[in-house]
Design a protein around this motif. Structure first.
Motif, PDB file in Angstrom:
ATOM      1  N   ILE A 183       0.845  -1.200   0.000  1.00  0.00           N
ATOM      2  CA  ILE A 183       0.000   0.000   0.000  1.00  0.00           C
ATOM      3  C   ILE A 183       0.877   1.246   0.000  1.00  0.00           C
ATOM      4  O   ILE A 183       0.614   2.218  -0.721  1.00  0.00           O
ATOM      5  N   GLU A 184       1.948   1.196   0.784  1.00  0.00           N
ATOM      6  CA  GLU A 184       2.846   2.347   0.868  1.00  0.00           C
ATOM      7  C   GLU A 184       3.596   2.565  -0.456  1.00  0.00           C
ATOM      8  O   GLU A 184       3.742   3.704  -0.925  1.00  0.00           O
ATOM      9  N   ASP A 185       4.026   1.464  -1.081  1.00  0.00           N
ATOM     10  CA  ASP A 185       4.896   1.578  -2.258  1.00  0.00           C
ATOM     11  C   ASP A 185       4.130   1.746  -3.568  1.00  0.00           C
ATOM     12  O   ASP A 185       4.542   2.528  -4.438  1.00  0.00           O
ATOM     13  N   LEU A 186       3.025   1.006  -3.745  1.00  0.00           N
ATOM     14  CA  LEU A 186       2.318   1.001  -5.025  1.00  0.00           C
ATOM     15  C   LEU A 186       1.198   2.025  -5.096  1.00  0.00           C
ATOM     16  O   LEU A 186       0.620   2.257  -6.153  1.00  0.00           O
ATOM     17  N   LEU A 205      -8.328   4.545   7.444  1.00  0.00           N
ATOM     18  CA  LEU A 205      -7.710   4.441   6.121  1.00  0.00           C
ATOM     19  C   LEU A 205      -7.894   5.679   5.255  1.00  0.00           C
ATOM     20  O   LEU A 205      -7.311   5.768   4.169  1.00  0.00           O
ATOM     21  N   GLY A 206      -8.733   6.624   5.691  1.00  0.00           N
ATOM     22  CA  GLY A 206      -8.966   7.817   4.890  1.00  0.00           C
ATOM     23  C   GLY A 206      -9.711   7.535   3.608  1.00  0.00           C
ATOM     24  O   GLY A 206      -9.416   8.132   2.563  1.00  0.00           O
ATOM     25  N   LEU A 213       1.913   5.507   9.997  1.00  0.00           N
ATOM     26  CA  LEU A 213       1.231   5.997   8.800  1.00  0.00           C
ATOM     27  C   LEU A 213      -0.229   6.279   9.122  1.00  0.00           C
ATOM     28  O   LEU A 213      -0.950   5.407   9.612  1.00  0.00           O
ATOM     29  N   GLY A 214      -0.661   7.481   8.844  1.00  0.00           N
ATOM     30  CA  GLY A 214      -2.061   7.855   9.023  1.00  0.00           C
ATOM     31  C   GLY A 214      -2.756   7.970   7.681  1.00  0.00           C
ATOM     32  O   GLY A 214      -2.142   7.775   6.612  1.00  0.00           O
ATOM     33  N   VAL A 250      -7.772  -4.331  10.721  1.00  0.00           N
ATOM     34  CA  VAL A 250      -6.441  -4.891  10.974  1.00  0.00           C
ATOM     35  C   VAL A 250      -5.378  -4.084  10.227  1.00  0.00           C
ATOM     36  O   VAL A 250      -4.326  -3.734  10.779  1.00  0.00           O
ATOM     37  N   LEU A 251      -5.653  -3.777   8.958  1.00  0.00           N
ATOM     38  CA  LEU A 251      -4.706  -2.988   8.170  1.00  0.00           C
ATOM     39  C   LEU A 251      -4.532  -1.589   8.752  1.00  0.00           C
ATOM     40  O   LEU A 251      -3.424  -1.039   8.769  1.00  0.00           O
ATOM     41  N   GLY A 252      -5.633  -1.007   9.232  1.00  0.00           N
ATOM     42  CA  GLY A 252      -5.536   0.297   9.864  1.00  0.00           C
ATOM     43  C   GLY A 252      -4.620   0.277  11.075  1.00  0.00           C
ATOM     44  O   GLY A 252      -3.806   1.192  11.275  1.00  0.00           O
ATOM     45  N   GLU A 253      -4.734  -0.783  11.886  1.00  0.00           N
ATOM     46  CA  GLU A 253      -3.859  -0.923  13.053  1.00  0.00           C
ATOM     47  C   GLU A 253      -2.401  -1.077  12.627  1.00  0.00           C
ATOM     48  O   GLU A 253      -1.494  -0.478  13.219  1.00  0.00           O
TER      49      GLU A 253
END
Length: 426
Positions: free
Chosen positions: A169-172, A225-226, A196-197, A186-189
């Motif tokens: 998620i961060e890279d792509l 996740l915004g 990362l916010g 889970v991903l949000g945690e």
């Protein structure tokens, strides 16, 4: 991908299309599937008895047991040489339920998922992070096919491997993610642990399904996740994900793609068809599938059909959020309880994690419900407040057990089992 000729079809034309497709489907089932021919005979009906949509109520339901009884492909309408894909649900209580697709059905699958993703905010050229499990489960490959039809660039990461998912998620920099609502949390945690916010990642839309979830869970996911989160609904028995989806501009009821799936709401005990607006069991018929069309499938999901007032121009009906499952209904000392009601109370408190587990047991002649909840700071005051609010809002007495953060089961891309019933054990 919005299809005005279909999604905004005048209602009389839509009803005519539905009747024509239902008539053709019943003829195929009667001719090619002995099991349906016998069900029609037992119900005293023939395909010719369907002269109006109201006549559908005379025909028998199909239940999950029918697929298991005719395992693996006894309900198929076409020769095996015409099949192009097979999916299956997990066989937790015996043999799995198997569903089959021919080339025509796979095209429909892609179409309805593409519609759903578009309604969720996806647009051609976006990067799509697909965290649904690939394999026999319909989620991964189903959403993948629809994303390709819509013109998305798909990252087929599948379920599990949370740290790897966060890295991707961060890279792509995907704009769209698909997963279960519990896994979105889970991903949000995991993102938060990396510092990362929502403003640090690229996600804009989340397509969440495979589990019932409360409105307050949507707020939690969107904050973490915004994103703007929408519900995607489906069952492998009907086709897979893509039977319906919310529109991202409304987030209020999921549009049923009624040119392919005919909906009914019935009384959970009598099977009587209920009018739009009343809660009952959702019944769905896959009218346009050829390899394995399913007649009046008893989904077990409790919901209602909403009035046809919307802001999108679609004429197809919407279904309300799933209130629970008729087979997941907890009857505790005479009170009906769905796990989603307990979840809504927890999320509303704002002091505990949305991860929870329900344990049903029996003490003497009385049933008891223990609600296990994660809390960063456990206290008797918090435990009593949870018990008090559930008593006031849901109407049942429960025993709350506060657990350490991260100690309760997490979804890894598939469905998460929320309830353990020990009442039959001795």
């Amino acid at each position: 991908m919005f299809q005005p000729d279909r999604e905004a079809m005048p209602i009389p034309a839509l009803r005519t299309l539905q009747l024509r497709q239902l008539q053709a489907m019943l003829e195929r089932q009667h001719e090619h599937v002995p099991a349906y021919r016998e069900k029609f005979r037992a119900a005293g009906v023939t395909p010719g008895d369907l002269t109006s949509l109201a006549d559908l109520s005379r025909f028998p339901f199909t239940r999950k047991a029918d697929l298991r009884d005719h395992y693996p492909l006894g309900l198929s309408c076409v020769p095996r040489t015409e099949l192009r894909r097979i999916h299956a649900s997990s066989g937790t209580s015996g043999k799995p339920t198997v569903v089959a697709y021919d080339e025509h059905d796979l095209g429909i699958f892609e179409e309805v998922v593409a519609r759903s993703l578009y309604a969720a905010g996806a647009r051609p050229g976006m990067v799509f992070h697909n965290a649904y499990g690939y394999g026999l489960f319909t989620g991964g490959l189903g959403t993948h096919g629809g994303a390709a039809r819509l013109g998305l660039c798909t990252v087929p990461v599948s379920g599990g491997g949370t740290e790897r998912q966060v890295q991707l998620i961060e890279d792509l920099q995907p704009e769209v993610i698909a997963c279960t609502p519990s896994y979105a949390l889970v991903l949000g945690e995991a993102l938060a642990r990396r510092g990362l916010g929502p403003d640090d990642i690229s996600l804009k839309s989340a397509v969440l399904g495979a589990e019932p979830w409360a409105e307050k869970t949507r707020a939690e996911v969107q904050a973490a996740l915004g994103v703007r989160a929408t519900n995607i609904y489906g069952l492998s028995e009907l086709i897979g994900p893509g039977v319906s989806n919310e529109d991202v501009t409304e987030q209020r009821g999921s549009y049923l793609w009624e040119d392919h799936f005919y909906p009914e709401i019935v009384h959970p005990e009598t099977g009587e068809v209920l009018p739009d607006g009343e809660l009952g069991v959702l019944i769905l018929t896959s009218m346009s599938r050829r390899a394995m069309p399913i007649l009046r499938y008893w989904t077990g999901d409790i919901t209602r059909l909403l009035p046809e007032d919307n802001t999108t121009g679609r004429t197809m009906r919407r279904m309300d959020a799933i209130q629970g499952r008729s087979d997941d209904l907890i009857i505790l000392r005479g009170v009906n309880v769905y796990p989603t009601q307990l979840e809504a109370v927890l999320v509303g408190l704002g002091q505990v994690s949305p991860h929870y587990h329900v344990v049903l047991s029996r003490s003497g002649l009385l049933d008891e419900l223990t609600l296990r909840v994660e809390a960063a700071e456990a206290s008797a005051v918090l435990r009593h407040e949870i018990e008090r609010q559930i008593k006031v809002i849901v109407g049942v007495t429960v025993r709350c057990e506060l657990c350490d953060p991260g100690s309760l089961p997490r979804s890894e891309g598939g469905k998460l089992r929320r309830v353990t019933d020990l009442r039959g054990e001795r």
